[in-house]
Design a protein around this motif. Structure first.
Motif, mmCIF file in Angstrom:
data_model
loop_
_atom_site.group_PDB
_atom_site.id
_atom_site.type_symbol
_atom_site.label_atom_id
_atom_site.label_comp_id
_atom_site.label_asym_id
_atom_site.label_seq_id
_atom_site.Cartn_x
_atom_site.Cartn_y
_atom_site.Cartn_z
ATOM 1 N N GLU A 1 0.835 -1.209 0.000
ATOM 2 C CA GLU A 1 0.000 0.000 0.000
ATOM 3 C C GLU A 1 0.865 1.253 0.000
ATOM 4 O OE1 GLU A 1 -3.590 2.059 2.639
ATOM 5 O OE2 GLU A 1 -2.791 0.083 3.178
ATOM 6 N N GLN A 2 1.976 1.214 0.731
ATOM 7 C CA GLN A 2 2.857 2.371 0.795
ATOM 8 C C GLN A 2 3.512 2.642 -0.554
ATOM 9 O OE1 GLN A 2 5.896 2.022 3.774
ATOM 10 N NE2 GLN A 2 6.624 4.125 3.524
ATOM 11 N N LEU A 3 4.001 1.590 -1.214
ATOM 12 C CA LEU A 3 4.650 1.765 -2.510
ATOM 13 C C LEU A 3 3.653 2.231 -3.564
ATOM 14 C CD1 LEU A 3 7.282 1.466 -4.105
ATOM 15 C CD2 LEU A 3 6.624 -0.905 -4.595
ATOM 16 N N ALA A 4 2.385 1.860 -3.405
ATOM 17 C CA ALA A 4 1.373 2.226 -4.394
ATOM 18 C C ALA A 4 1.128 3.729 -4.449
ATOM 19 C CB ALA A 4 0.061 1.499 -4.099
ATOM 20 N N THR A 5 1.518 4.448 -3.397
ATOM 21 C CA THR A 5 1.333 5.898 -3.408
ATOM 22 C C THR A 5 2.431 6.622 -4.169
ATOM 23 O OG1 THR A 5 2.576 6.239 -1.361
ATOM 24 C CG2 THR A 5 0.221 5.764 -1.142
ATOM 25 N N VAL A 6 3.501 5.925 -4.511
ATOM 26 C CA VAL A 6 4.671 6.575 -5.107
ATOM 27 C C VAL A 6 4.487 6.956 -6.578
ATOM 28 C CG1 VAL A 6 7.130 6.265 -5.669
ATOM 29 C CG2 VAL A 6 6.227 5.484 -3.465
ATOM 30 N N PRO A 7 3.849 6.129 -7.432
ATOM 31 C CA PRO A 7 3.821 6.437 -8.865
ATOM 32 C C PRO A 7 3.280 7.820 -9.195
ATOM 33 C CG PRO A 7 3.073 4.213 -8.530
ATOM 34 C CD PRO A 7 3.231 4.818 -7.177
ATOM 35 N N TYR A 8 2.201 8.251 -8.528
ATOM 36 C CA TYR A 8 1.651 9.563 -8.864
ATOM 37 C C TYR A 8 2.624 10.675 -8.488
ATOM 38 C CZ TYR A 8 -1.483 13.481 -9.460
ATOM 39 O OH TYR A 8 -2.032 14.668 -9.865
#
Length: 417
Positions: free
Chosen positions: A253-260
């Protein structure tokens, strides 16, 4: 060409004040969209009703852009922008401070209408300044918007981290940005500023030109499609990158916030240096390159075996998509200028701006529906295909004999820095 009678210092001040306006708008918009969950919780907006609220903002923004098209026939675009931006800021404060769902709906309606007027008038002034400078500067304005978006998103993160109420988060920001936007508006430069005709003749010529311009608006249609497809791609990243990385590529979940965040940073970098590319190679070449890079990004996301490859794809998307929208506005202004009607450019910008919101409205539901009915990997290929349509219209971005900058720069009487 630098317009006769307009001091170089006035153009530089106009450029700086407009860049500040783009920055403020980027920050304000990011503060709204990144706190949607908090707004939903505060006012008890159901999951079923939330899409209606979210869709109403771009719909009303489109209406605001239409109103601005007619308003600038009588009122200078600089006046529209100077009045609209404080309204946007105050509407943001109202969104976080009012006491009921009906009141927040009214605040969002005011936000949407004023954003449409603001976006249209900002880009009108940007196109005018680029024309006055005689070289590409439009990407720099949109880089300021991206920088503002990063600043706004960072403030929103801080507010969430420290568990600030929406009013406590928005209040100090609006208190600073509203007077700043109003004061900066004193130095805006628009088409009527650089036109050496007497004021009464300017007004008559402007209104006649805007009326005649509608006869040639069919030439604007390819750019309208490019604008809509670019925003479909942009909304795909902003709305689906986190879910895609987590649900499809199995990231945390934490890594999923990085792309944007990475997308926003690469968008800023691409726009910050994009004007140099336009001056060196021409607008059409830069748009073609951006289109191919963006399509490659979507393809990499769709085929990614894991989260880090997917993140690389979203990074490419930022570098590719970032150049298309600013150059589309610039191309619309140039096409309108070729009609030699004083009001044609502002009319074209206002109409083109509507397709910003069309793409925003279509993008997220389209990818979501395709993802549910088919697969999210396959859904990523649809915005890829739409973005590639830009290649068919790339010639619309070619200024021909009036390429900006360096090897392509047209003669001008003075360099304004």
């Amino acid at each position: 060409m630098t317009a006769p009678g307009v001091p170089e210092a006035q153009l530089r001040h106009g450029r700086g004040s407009l860049a500040l306006s783009f920055f403020i708008q980027g920050a304000v918009f990011a503060l709204l969209v990144t706190r949607i969950p908090a707004i939903q919780d505060r006012y008890g907006i159901s999951d079923g009703l939330l899409p209606v609220f979210l869709a109403a903002v771009p719909v009303l923004a489109g209406a605001g852009s239409v109103v601005t098209e007619h308003l600038v026939k009588r009122v200078r675009p600089s006046v529209v922008l100077r009045c609209a931006q404080p309204v946007v800021c105050l509407a943001l404060l109202a969104v976080g401070s009012v006491g009921s769902m009906a009141q927040v709906a009214c605040a969002l309606a005011v936000f949407g209408l004023s954003v449409g007027a603001l976006d249209a008038s900002m880009n009108m002034l940007g196109v005018t300044l680029q024309r006055a400078y005689g070289r590409s500067i439009m990407l720099g304005f949109h880089a300021a918007y991206s920088l503002g978006g990063i600043a706004g998103a960072s403030l929103a993160w801080a507010g969430a981290h420290w568990q600030l109420s929406l009013a406590a988060l928005y209040g100090p920001v609006v208190l600073v940005l509203t007077p700043l936007a109003w004061v900066a508006g004193r130095w805006f430069v628009d088409r009527r500023t650089v036109d050496p005709q007497p004021a009464d003749r300017q007004a008559v010529a402007y209104q006649e030109g805007a009326a005649k311009a509608s006869l040639g608006m069919r030439l604007l249609l390819p750019l309208c499609l490019v604008m809509a497809f670019a925003y479909i791609g942009d909304s795909t990243v902003s709305n689906w990158s986190a879910k895609y990385l987590q649900d499809v590529l199995g990231s945390s979940e934490q890594l999923a916030t990085v792309p944007y965040n990475v997308y926003m940073v690469t968008t800023l970098l691409g726009r910050a240096f994009g004007d140099l590319g336009v001056r060196r190679f021409g607008a059409a070449a830069v748009v073609r390159a951006g289109t191919v890079i963006a399509a490659g990004g979507f393809a990499l996301v769709a085929a990614a075996p894991g989260a880090w490859t997917g993140m690389a794809g979203f990074t490419l998307l930022g570098l590719g998509l970032c150049v298309i929208v600013p150059q589309t506005f610039a191309a619309a202004g140039r096409l309108a200028d070729e009609s030699h009607h004083p009001g044609a450019s502002d009319t074209a910008i206002a109409r083109l701006n509507i397709f910003n919101y069309v793409g925003f409205l279509i993008g997220s539901p389209l990818v979501g529906a395709l993802g549910d009915a088919w697969s999210y990997r396959g859904a990523m290929l649809v915005p890829m295909a739409l973005v590639l349509v830009t290649l068919a219209y790339a010639r619309s971005f070619d200024p021909g004999r009036e390429l900006y900058g360096d090897d392509h720069e047209r003669p001008r009487t003075a360099d304004v820095g």
